[in-house]
Structure formats: structure tokens, C-alpha cells
Design a protein around this motif. Structure first.
Motif, PDB file in Angstrom:
ATOM      1  N   ARG A 169       0.833  -1.210   0.000  1.00  0.00           N
ATOM      2  CA  ARG A 169       0.000   0.000   0.000  1.00  0.00           C
ATOM      3  C   ARG A 169       0.864   1.255   0.000  1.00  0.00           C
ATOM      4  O   ARG A 169       0.581   2.215  -0.721  1.00  0.00           O
ATOM      5  CB  ARG A 169      -0.928  -0.003   1.214  1.00  0.00           C
ATOM      6  CG  ARG A 169      -1.834   1.228   1.302  1.00  0.00           C
ATOM      7  CD  ARG A 169      -2.878   1.072   2.400  1.00  0.00           C
ATOM      8  NE  ARG A 169      -2.282   0.940   3.720  1.00  0.00           N
ATOM      9  CZ  ARG A 169      -2.961   0.578   4.806  1.00  0.00           C
ATOM     10  NH1 ARG A 169      -4.257   0.309   4.718  1.00  0.00           N
ATOM     11  NH2 ARG A 169      -2.356   0.496   5.978  1.00  0.00           N
ATOM     12  N   ASP A 172       2.231   1.954  -3.409  1.00  0.00           N
ATOM     13  CA  ASP A 172       1.199   2.468  -4.310  1.00  0.00           C
ATOM     14  C   ASP A 172       0.887   3.930  -3.998  1.00  0.00           C
ATOM     15  O   ASP A 172       0.739   4.756  -4.907  1.00  0.00           O
ATOM     16  CB  ASP A 172      -0.062   1.619  -4.194  1.00  0.00           C
ATOM     17  CG  ASP A 172      -1.068   1.929  -5.285  1.00  0.00           C
ATOM     18  OD1 ASP A 172      -0.644   2.113  -6.444  1.00  0.00           O
ATOM     19  OD2 ASP A 172      -2.274   1.995  -4.991  1.00  0.00           O
ATOM     20  N   VAL A 173       0.791   4.259  -2.696  1.00  0.00           N
ATOM     21  CA  VAL A 173       0.545   5.652  -2.302  1.00  0.00           C
ATOM     22  C   VAL A 173       1.685   6.539  -2.777  1.00  0.00           C
ATOM     23  O   VAL A 173       1.468   7.643  -3.303  1.00  0.00           O
ATOM     24  CB  VAL A 173       0.381   5.749  -0.765  1.00  0.00           C
ATOM     25  CG1 VAL A 173       0.445   7.205  -0.307  1.00  0.00           C
ATOM     26  CG2 VAL A 173      -0.941   5.128  -0.334  1.00  0.00           C
ATOM     27  N   ARG A 252      -4.234   6.017   6.786  1.00  0.00           N
ATOM     28  CA  ARG A 252      -3.507   5.313   5.725  1.00  0.00           C
ATOM     29  C   ARG A 252      -4.448   4.710   4.688  1.00  0.00           C
ATOM     30  O   ARG A 252      -4.253   4.890   3.479  1.00  0.00           O
ATOM     31  CB  ARG A 252      -2.650   4.204   6.354  1.00  0.00           C
ATOM     32  CG  ARG A 252      -1.486   4.717   7.175  1.00  0.00           C
ATOM     33  CD  ARG A 252      -0.965   3.656   8.118  1.00  0.00           C
ATOM     34  NE  ARG A 252       0.191   4.102   8.881  1.00  0.00           N
ATOM     35  CZ  ARG A 252       0.602   3.547  10.015  1.00  0.00           C
ATOM     36  NH1 ARG A 252      -0.081   2.512  10.533  1.00  0.00           N
ATOM     37  NH2 ARG A 252       1.667   4.003  10.647  1.00  0.00           N
ATOM     38  N   HIS A 256      -5.092   6.178   0.775  1.00  0.00           N
ATOM     39  CA  HIS A 256      -4.892   5.247  -0.339  1.00  0.00           C
ATOM     40  C   HIS A 256      -6.134   5.166  -1.213  1.00  0.00           C
ATOM     41  O   HIS A 256      -6.059   5.200  -2.443  1.00  0.00           O
ATOM     42  CB  HIS A 256      -4.544   3.859   0.212  1.00  0.00           C
ATOM     43  CG  HIS A 256      -4.305   2.839  -0.857  1.00  0.00           C
ATOM     44  ND1 HIS A 256      -5.124   1.745  -1.040  1.00  0.00           N
ATOM     45  CD2 HIS A 256      -3.327   2.746  -1.808  1.00  0.00           C
ATOM     46  CE1 HIS A 256      -4.680   1.021  -2.059  1.00  0.00           C
ATOM     47  NE2 HIS A 256      -3.597   1.603  -2.539  1.00  0.00           N
ATOM     48  N   HIS A 260      -6.617   6.360  -5.084  1.00  0.00           N
ATOM     49  CA  HIS A 260      -6.827   5.227  -5.983  1.00  0.00           C
ATOM     50  C   HIS A 260      -8.200   5.240  -6.644  1.00  0.00           C
ATOM     51  O   HIS A 260      -8.463   4.440  -7.550  1.00  0.00           O
ATOM     52  CB  HIS A 260      -6.664   3.925  -5.175  1.00  0.00           C
ATOM     53  CG  HIS A 260      -6.248   2.755  -5.998  1.00  0.00           C
ATOM     54  ND1 HIS A 260      -7.142   1.948  -6.656  1.00  0.00           N
ATOM     55  CD2 HIS A 260      -5.017   2.258  -6.287  1.00  0.00           C
ATOM     56  CE1 HIS A 260      -6.499   0.993  -7.307  1.00  0.00           C
ATOM     57  NE2 HIS A 260      -5.214   1.148  -7.095  1.00  0.00           N
TER      58      HIS A 260
END
Length: 463
Positions: A169, A172-173, A252, A256, A260
Motif C-alpha cells: 500500500r 502504491d501511495v 492510511r 490510499h 486510488h
């Protein structure tokens, strides 16, 4: 004689795991957070141009280093009718047109009754990315890039995100922030880049350096952010030394999901972050305060959604008073535990600032009804929109949204369904039902509710 201000900062840091003060309230915490990440994106890109390839965006390990564009030239234009630097604009009409455009991308600071006449109190909405800037102030007729309104709440949010144990994660963030906060290439973005070249404060993000050494000479090491959550990994035998809260997980996962979300515009993502980041930091503050005095840090809070006085609003007002009292008591208790009982007497500014941070932050994001006067927890449309963007993947029934999202995850009581998640609520079911219907109206107001029949209403972003 002790330095009350300095010792007070130690107590605040020890209690909440970060520097939370009235100056950094509301949207300032999100502006600070985005300025840090934008500065990391700029530095990472710059180092890459010189052959270096460190991970600067949300680094796992200390130190946190980034560039700090000030936009002092553009921000000073907002408060003067004269050229900050003669000869920059083709003429007076050009200057006035640019000033009008800049005023159009200003962000209003909730709670101010009038527009400030000091440029350091004027900020741009962080979209496009070229508009993002750090804090600055004028000292002895010199522009100094330093913490003025950015006091550390954004740094705390940054620390929480970069210490995410979910490596996938986090990666990706990190990638999505590089996209979101890189140069937009838009006409407004290009104009802001040109204006930044006239800043007095040096920043390699706006003035091209000739070497990597020149770039690093103006890079900034954030020691305030470094000190945030220092005790996160310490022995958990003392609960007051554990900084981990449910709100860190929600920050968090929510960030995300906001980054996303398919079909969302860049503006929508930034706007979601502007509301979600401050909310999670403020609720983390309350959870840590509750932990310090030994009460249930996950205890629910009643939120009003109506348009008139009601028993629900009365409880929402009571719960707000209890929350602010808890924050005060947690700081006084921490001072005594740290061997600083003298802080509990005399000047109270060291603890009133953190308490004010909580209330004004909630008002800014739409979780409280007013900045001053008779105040209570309230579910306003802009806050509900942020919640949906941060926590709802697919449209869901209204009852599921209020029960699982507002009730179980956010510990918010607003209707019968959310109240049923908790053991005892001192409210009549009829009043909760009325409040729930008012909530449905607020969701519908911002296009987040779709009714398919009298019994089926779905909450979510309508693509």
C-alpha cells in the motif's frame, strides 16, 4: 525558572506524538502535509536529473528531506496594488489580470471574519501542484521560509503515512503522489512556475541549480516531523507511550482509497485529502488524550445532522465539551507525570493551543457547526463527501453506511442503525430516526444518495 513554552511543547509532543497547535489548525495541517510531499517529489526529480536515485517521497527511514517553494512573490501580489518587483509584467492590466487569477485559487481559512492583509497568512489551494507552497514570513524585510502556520500537524500525518507497515500500500501511495503532485503542465501551472522564479526565498524547485550540491544546499531536513511518533515502536507496557491508534489505520487506508479512486479528478483527490487528513489527525489527538486519562479511546460520539435544536444536538454539544475537557486534562496530567506540576498553574497558553487545534480543525473540515459560540459535533455535507471518498468503494445501502462506516469505523452515532452498534445511548429512537432522515438529506445535497424505492437508498459516489 523553567521555560514554560519549551516544556509545554515537550508535554504536547509526549501526549499526542506530534506538535498540534492552534496556529496549525484546520486546513493548515493538510497544506503542510501536501507541501512536504510536493517538496519530496521536487527533490527526488531533481536528484534524478543529476544521476542520484534515492526514494525521497514518503521515505521509510529518517531523515525527511525536501524542497520548500515559498511562492512569496505570488502571495505578496495578493495584498498590494503595486508591483512587488518592477518590470516583471508587461503592464498594469497584465498585473491585475494575474492578481485576479491568483485570488481565484486562494483557499479560505475557516474562522477568519475578514481576509488577512498579511501575505504570509494567504495561501493557495494546492491544485494544480505548482500552486503548493511551504510556509514563509517576512522578517527584517527579508523573506524567511520557516514554520509560521505550519506547526507540525502535517508532519505528523506524513510520519503516519510513511511508517505504514503495509509495504504494498505504501508503494502504491508513493507512486500515486508522484503523479498527483508532479507538475501539471496546465496553463495555470506554467504561470505559477514563472512567478515562482521571482521568489526572494531560494528554492531549487523554482530556480535551476547547476549541481546536485547546489540543490542539496537549499533542501530542508524536517526535525519536527522526525520527532513525531518517536515512541511508536517502544515497549507497549505503558499505554501512554504507544502512539498507535485506529485513526492512523484510517488515515492510511483513507488516503490510499482517495488516491486510488477511479474516475475522480485530480481536484477531487486534493479536496478529499484536504478534509480527510485533518480529521484523522484531530481524532488521533482525542484518542491519545483519552488514553492518557484512562477512558475508552474508542467511545462513540453523537453527531447532529438536523437544522434545529433537538435532543440529538444537545448530546452532540455535551460530547464536544467532554472532548475538549479531555484534551485539557490529558495535558495537565502528562505535565504532572513528567515532573512538571508548575505548568498546571499560571499561563495556560501551552495547553489552550492544542485544545483549540481540535475544535477549529473539526469546524474546518465540516464536522462541527461553528467556529465560536454554541458549538456541537455536526455532519456537514463537505465532511460526508470526504468520508465517502475515503471509506466507500462501491455504493452501499444507507443503513450499512451509517452502521458500518459512520458507526463501527468512525465511532459516530447519528441514527438508529449507528446507535445499535453500541451498548447504551441516552437518546430516544424517534429522535435518532429524525436525525437519520436529516442526514439522508445532507447526503442527497452533495449527490451521494440515490433512492431506488422507498426502502432502498444507496450511498456512494455516483459514477
Amino acid at each position: 525558572m523553567i521555560n514554560r513554552s519549551e516544556r509545554g511543547r515537550d508535554v504536547v509532543q509526549n501526549t499526542f506524538g506530534g506538535a498540534l497547535y492552534q496556529q496549525g489548525r484546520g486546513f493548515y495541517s493538510a497544506l503542510e502535509f501536501l507541501a512536504i510531499v510536493r517538496g519530496e517529489v521536487l527533490l527526488e526529480r531533481l536528484e534524478g536529473a543529476f544521476g542520484a536515485s534515492p526514494v525521497r517521497v514518503l521515505p521509510v527511514a529518517d531523515p525527511v528531506v525536501y524542497l520548500r517553494p515559498s511562492h512569496d512573490h505570488a502571495r505578496r501580489l495578493l495584498v498590494t496594488d503595486h508591483d512587488v518587483r518592477p518590470g516583471i509584467f508587461a503592464g498594469a492590466d497584465t498585473r491585475e489580470a494575474i492578481k485576479a487569477l491568483l485570488r481565484g485559487i486562494e483557499i479560505a481559512v475557516p474562522g477568519r471574519r475578514r481576509t488577512p492583509d498579511k501575505w504570509q497568512l494567504r495561501h493557495f489551494f494546492p491544485y494544480p501542484a505548482e500552486a503548493i507552497h511551504y510556509d514563509a514570513v517576512e522578517r527584517r524585510n527579508q523573506v524567511s521560509v520557516e514554520r509560521y502556520q505550519f506547526r507540525g500537524a502535517g508532519g505528523l500525518a506524513h510520519k503516519i503515512l510513511r511508517t505504514d507497515p503495509d509495504e504494498k500500500r505504501l508503494a502504491d501511495v508513493r507512486s500515486r503522489f508522484r503523479q498527483l503532485l508532479g507538475d501539471s503542465g496546465t496553463a495555470v501551472g506554467k504561470l505559477l512556475t514563472v512567478l515562482a522564479k521571482n521568489d526572494e526565498a531560494p528554492c531549487a524547485g523554482s530556480r535551476c541549480p547547476s549541481s546536485l550540491e547546489d540543490a542539496m544546499a537549499v533542501a530542508f531536513r524536517d526535525e519536527v516531523e522526525e520527532k513525531s511518533l518517536q515512541s511508536l515502536q517502544e515497549d507497549g507496557s505503558d499505554p501512554t507511550r504507544d502512539r498507535s491508534t485506529r485513526w492512523m489505520h484510517l488515515l492510511r487506508s483513507g488516503v490510499h482509497r482517495i488516491l486510488h479512486r477511479p474516475h475522480s479528478s485530480e481536484f477531487d483527490r486534493i479536496d478529499g485529502l484536504m478534509h480527510w487528513v485533518p480529521w484523522c489527525v484531530a481524532q488521533h489527538q482525542l484518542a491519545m488524550a483519552r488514553r492518557r486519562i484512562g477512558t475508552d479511546e474508542s467511545a462513540p460520539i453523537v453527531f447532529d445532522a438536523g437544522h434545529r435544536s433537538s435532543p440529538v444536538r444537545a448530546i452532540a454539544r455535551k460530547h464536544l465539551g467532554e472532548a475538549t475537557a479531555t484534551i485539557k486534562e490529558s495535558l495537565l496530567r502528562a505535565a504532572r507525570q513528567m515532573g512538571l506540576p508548575e505548568l498546571c498553574k499560571g499561563n495556560s497558553s501551552w495547553w489552550t493551543g492544542p485544545r483549540t487545534f481540535y475544535t477549529t480543525t473539526l469546524y474546518a473540515v465540516g464536522a462541527m457547526n461553528a467556529h465560536t459560540g454554541h458549538r456541537h459535533f455536526e455532519l456537514r455535507p463537505q465532511f460526508l463527501q470526504a468520508v465517502v471518498h475515503a471509506l466507500v468503494d462501491e455504493p452501499m445501502p444507507l443503513e450499512q453506511f451509517t452502521g458500518e462506516i459512520l458507526g463501527e469505523q468512525l465511532r459516530i452515532i447519528c441514527d438508529r442503525e449507528s446507535a445499535a452498534r453500541f451498548a447504551a445511548v441516552d437518546l430516544d429512537g424517534r429522535h435518532l430516526q429524525t436525525n437519520g432522515e436529516e442526514l439522508a438529506g445532507r447526503l442527497d445535497e452533495v449527490g451521494l444518495l440515490r433512492a431506488y424505492s422507498d426502502s432502498t437508498r444507496m450511498v456512494g459516489v455516483q459514477e
